[in-house]
Design an enzyme around this catalytic site. Structure first.
Site, PDB file in Angstrom:
ATOM      1  N   GLY A 122       0.813  -1.219   0.000  1.00  0.00           N
ATOM      2  CA  GLY A 122       0.000   0.000   0.000  1.00  0.00           C
ATOM      3  C   GLY A 122       0.840   1.259   0.000  1.00  0.00           C
ATOM      4  O   GLY A 122       1.267   1.735   1.060  1.00  0.00           O
ATOM      5  N   THR A 124       0.497   3.867  -3.107  1.00  0.00           N
ATOM      6  CA  THR A 124      -0.144   4.943  -3.889  1.00  0.00           C
ATOM      7  C   THR A 124      -1.387   5.498  -3.185  1.00  0.00           C
ATOM      8  O   THR A 124      -2.179   4.742  -2.631  1.00  0.00           O
ATOM      9  CB  THR A 124      -0.536   4.413  -5.281  1.00  0.00           C
ATOM     10  N   THR A 130       2.225   9.856  -8.201  1.00  0.00           N
ATOM     11  CA  THR A 130       3.608   9.396  -8.259  1.00  0.00           C
ATOM     12  C   THR A 130       4.488  10.078  -7.204  1.00  0.00           C
ATOM     13  O   THR A 130       5.552   9.577  -6.868  1.00  0.00           O
ATOM     14  CB  THR A 130       4.176   9.713  -9.663  1.00  0.00           C
ATOM     15  N   GLU A 244      10.652  -4.950  -7.309  1.00  0.00           N
ATOM     16  CA  GLU A 244       9.395  -4.967  -8.078  1.00  0.00           C
ATOM     17  C   GLU A 244       9.660  -4.672  -9.553  1.00  0.00           C
ATOM     18  O   GLU A 244       9.144  -5.325 -10.445  1.00  0.00           O
ATOM     19  CB  GLU A 244       8.455  -3.914  -7.478  1.00  0.00           C
TER      20      GLU A 244
HETATM   21  C1  FAD Z   1      -4.063  -1.949 -12.018  1.00  0.00           C
HETATM   22  C2  FAD Z   1      -3.159  -1.168 -11.119  1.00  0.00           C
HETATM   23  C3  FAD Z   1      -2.551  -1.821 -10.042  1.00  0.00           C
HETATM   24  C4  FAD Z   1      -1.741  -1.111  -9.149  1.00  0.00           C
HETATM   25  N1  FAD Z   1      -1.248  -1.742  -8.023  1.00  0.00           N
HETATM   26  C5  FAD Z   1      -0.659  -0.995  -7.048  1.00  0.00           C
HETATM   27  C6  FAD Z   1      -0.329  -1.573  -5.782  1.00  0.00           C
HETATM   28  O1  FAD Z   1      -0.530  -2.783  -5.550  1.00  0.00           O
HETATM   29  N2  FAD Z   1       0.187  -0.767  -4.818  1.00  0.00           N
HETATM   30  C7  FAD Z   1       0.402   0.567  -5.018  1.00  0.00           C
HETATM   31  O2  FAD Z   1       0.870   1.233  -4.102  1.00  0.00           O
HETATM   32  N3  FAD Z   1       0.120   1.143  -6.225  1.00  0.00           N
HETATM   33  C8  FAD Z   1      -0.404   0.395  -7.228  1.00  0.00           C
HETATM   34  N4  FAD Z   1      -0.737   0.983  -8.445  1.00  0.00           N
HETATM   35  C9  FAD Z   1      -0.493   2.423  -8.625  1.00  0.00           C
HETATM   36  C10 FAD Z   1       0.555   2.747  -9.664  1.00  0.00           C
HETATM   37  O3  FAD Z   1       1.826   2.497  -9.125  1.00  0.00           O
HETATM   38  C11 FAD Z   1       0.329   4.216 -10.076  1.00  0.00           C
HETATM   39  O4  FAD Z   1      -0.861   4.249 -10.846  1.00  0.00           O
HETATM   40  C12 FAD Z   1       1.482   4.765 -10.840  1.00  0.00           C
HETATM   41  O5  FAD Z   1       2.598   4.883 -10.001  1.00  0.00           O
HETATM   42  C13 FAD Z   1       1.162   6.152 -11.402  1.00  0.00           C
HETATM   43  O6  FAD Z   1       0.613   6.970 -10.411  1.00  0.00           O
HETATM   44  P1  FAD Z   1      -0.763   7.724 -10.689  1.00  0.00           P
HETATM   45  O7  FAD Z   1      -1.730   6.765 -11.239  1.00  0.00           O
HETATM   46  O8  FAD Z   1      -1.174   8.473  -9.481  1.00  0.00           O
HETATM   47  O9  FAD Z   1      -0.410   8.753 -11.841  1.00  0.00           O
HETATM   48  P2  FAD Z   1       0.000  10.283 -11.685  1.00  0.00           P
HETATM   49  O10 FAD Z   1       1.136  10.432 -10.745  1.00  0.00           O
HETATM   50  O11 FAD Z   1      -1.230  11.074 -11.433  1.00  0.00           O
HETATM   51  O12 FAD Z   1       0.515  10.581 -13.159  1.00  0.00           O
HETATM   52  C14 FAD Z   1      -0.387  10.697 -14.272  1.00  0.00           C
HETATM   53  C15 FAD Z   1       0.422  10.868 -15.547  1.00  0.00           C
HETATM   54  O13 FAD Z   1       1.209  12.047 -15.482  1.00  0.00           O
HETATM   55  C16 FAD Z   1       2.573  11.756 -15.709  1.00  0.00           C
HETATM   56  N5  FAD Z   1       3.392  12.614 -14.843  1.00  0.00           N
HETATM   57  C17 FAD Z   1       3.196  12.948 -13.542  1.00  0.00           C
HETATM   58  N6  FAD Z   1       4.173  13.768 -13.108  1.00  0.00           N
HETATM   59  C18 FAD Z   1       5.013  13.948 -14.148  1.00  0.00           C
HETATM   60  C19 FAD Z   1       6.235  14.668 -14.334  1.00  0.00           C
HETATM   61  N7  FAD Z   1       6.775  15.406 -13.354  1.00  0.00           N
HETATM   62  N8  FAD Z   1       6.840  14.604 -15.535  1.00  0.00           N
HETATM   63  C20 FAD Z   1       6.306  13.902 -16.539  1.00  0.00           C
HETATM   64  N9  FAD Z   1       5.156  13.197 -16.441  1.00  0.00           N
HETATM   65  C21 FAD Z   1       4.524  13.216 -15.255  1.00  0.00           C
HETATM   66  C22 FAD Z   1       2.765  10.289 -15.354  1.00  0.00           C
HETATM   67  O14 FAD Z   1       3.832   9.722 -16.077  1.00  0.00           O
HETATM   68  C23 FAD Z   1       1.406   9.701 -15.784  1.00  0.00           C
HETATM   69  O15 FAD Z   1       1.442   9.350 -17.135  1.00  0.00           O
HETATM   70  C24 FAD Z   1      -1.491   0.272  -9.380  1.00  0.00           C
HETATM   71  C25 FAD Z   1      -2.065   0.905 -10.493  1.00  0.00           C
HETATM   72  C26 FAD Z   1      -2.886   0.215 -11.350  1.00  0.00           C
HETATM   73  C27 FAD Z   1      -3.523   0.942 -12.504  1.00  0.00           C
END
Ligand code: FAD
Length: 386
Positions: A122, A124, A130, A244
């Site tokens: 856990g 995100t 991110t 990972e």
């Molecule tokens: C099916 C699934 C399973 C998952 N399983 C887990 C889990 O078990 N545990 C867990 O903790 N998380 C999990 N995740 C979360 C996953 O790690 C995040 O979705 C991923 O890290 C991206 O974060 P976000 O979705 O908040 O995107 P955001 O951070 O909101 O980013 C959105 C977009 O903007 C871009 N972006 C953001 N900032 C910048 C920047 N400064 N420069 C350029 N581009 C940028 C990103 O590249 C992305 O394309 C899972 C996600 C999915 C969809």
């Protein structure tokens, strides 16, 4: 062949044999119904594959991450979906390096025996994305416990796991010396916590991933479940994250190899205009290109795994391995769909399912842009862009 390659090949053969007992119809059905492949996970657990990283003294096989890569790659290469269980391997990156002896003695033998599952990670949160240092879930020390409040999102397999590794803030970001300080890792006994401050809500997605939202409302976690030192959790999680990325890189290599084998077989058999479609360079060149990309990515996964096993820094290699492999599997998937023409869209060929499944790895566990940002800043010494 070296002894190491011989051992890895033996692992691949054994895992392939196990996977062959789960026909493609099993994966189609679990995907269609968004059902957790519990039978497959049980079979892998019973055969000892999910505990291959756990040291022998705790009942595991005591193997290195290269062995875990071989297991996961083989699962994906068979057409299956290892996402149902891969976390039990990568959480070990944090657990083996940073849990104390008492925690290891309490949990590892039960995980190795299949009595406990540690499948949830856990990190995100909806508002942090991110930017992990912006997480808002807090853990406040009160006597011999921590009281946890907040929310996680995309916590995969939470409903199918007994334990979760949780990252929470123990010092507010503005009071921490560095923004990555002041976060701590906890082992949460989810079964005990359900209904006592922990709520899990499934999220339906385009893939069968058993992912969820998790809510903490005054959840009490015993202090003895704190991993390592308070406030240093981000560093501990990084060890899990590198593991990972390497393991997911191996899964993507497996996916790419499945797509390439599937496309090659189809291109040899399918006849149009009186000859196999694979006789056309327009069909065979994309297969050859996908093969080159997959084999190069496999080398980077191998390099990252060797560094990780040697306990050496491997941030750049782990990130490159994950990204190159995720791009190679997507390239191979796209090529495979194109090679199959209309039939690529039909469920019974499994191509569309695998394509959906492998797409995830350009977004999670870290999205492609952030891998590039990391390399630009930390390897190429360019100004930080975020
Ligand atoms: C099916 C699934 C399973 C998952 N399983 C887990 C889990 O078990 N545990 C867990 O903790 N998380 C999990 N995740 C979360 C996953 O790690 C995040 O979705 C991923 O890290 C991206 O974060 P976000 O979705 O908040 O995107 P955001 O951070 O909101 O980013 C959105 C977009 O903007 C871009 N972006 C953001 N900032 C910048 C920047 N400064 N420069 C350029 N581009 C940028 C990103 O590249 C992305 O394309 C899972 C996600 C999915 C969809």
């Amino acid at each position: 062949m070296t002894a190491r390659e011989h051992d890895l090949n033996e692992i691949r053969e054994a895992v392939a044999k196990l996977c062959a007992t789960f026909p493609m119809e099993y994966w189609r059905e679990t995907d269609r119904e968004r059902r957790y492949p519990a039978e497959f996970v049980r079979a892998l657990t019973q055969a000892g594959w999910l505990s291959c990283l756990i040291p022998e003294q705790y009942g595991g096989a005591g193997l290195g991450i290269s062995a875990a890569c071989a297991v996961l790659e083989e699962i994906q290469k068979s057409g299956a979906n290892g996402a149902a269980c891969h976390a039990q391997m990568y959480t070990m990156g944090t657990v083996l390096r940073h849990c104390n002896d008492a925690q290891k003695a309490k949990y590892l033998p039960k995980i190795a025996a299949g009595e406990l599952r540690l499948q949830a990670f856990g990190i995100t949160e909806p508002t942090a994305g991110t930017d992990t240092s912006s997480i808002r879930t807090t853990a406040v020390k009160k006597g011999d416990r921590y009281v946890v409040n907040g929310q996680k999102v995309w916590t995969s397999r939470a409903e199918h796991s007994d334990l979760m590794l949780l990252l929470a803030r123990t010092t507010p970001r503005e009071q921490a010396q560095k923004k990555t300080d002041g976060m701590s890792v906890f082992i949460v006994d989810m079964k005990a916590a359900l209904g006592r401050g922990l709520t899990i809500r499934p999220i339906r997605t385009m893939i069968n991933h058993a992912t969820t939202e998790v809510f903490f409302d005054n959840l009490e976690v015993p202090s003895e479940n704190l991993v390592g030192e308070e406030g240093k959790g981000f560093r501990y999680i990084l060890d899990g994250m590198n593991a990972e990325r390497i393991l997911i890189g191996a899964e993507c290599v497996g996916d790419a190899r499945w797509f390439i084998a599937k496309a090659s077989a189809y291109a040899r058999e399918r006849k149009v205009f009186g000859r196999p479609i694979g006789q056309n360079q327009g069909v065979q060149f994309p297969i050859a290109r996908a093969y080159m990309a997959a084999e190069s990515a496999a080398l980077m996964v191998e390099r990252a795994a060797k560094l990780y096993e040697a306990g050496r820094p491997c941030g750049p290699e782990s990130n490159m391995a994950k990204q190159l492999a995720a791009e190679a599997s997507w390239q191979a998937g796209d090529m495979c769909l194109q090679t199959h023409g209309g039939f690529g869209f039909a469920e019974e060929y499994d191509v569309e399912r695998k394509l959906r499944e492998t797409r995830l790895y350009q977004v999670a566990p870290i999205s492609t842009n952030l891998v590039l940002c990391y390399l630009a800043e930390h390897v190429l010494d360019l100004p930080r862009s975020y």
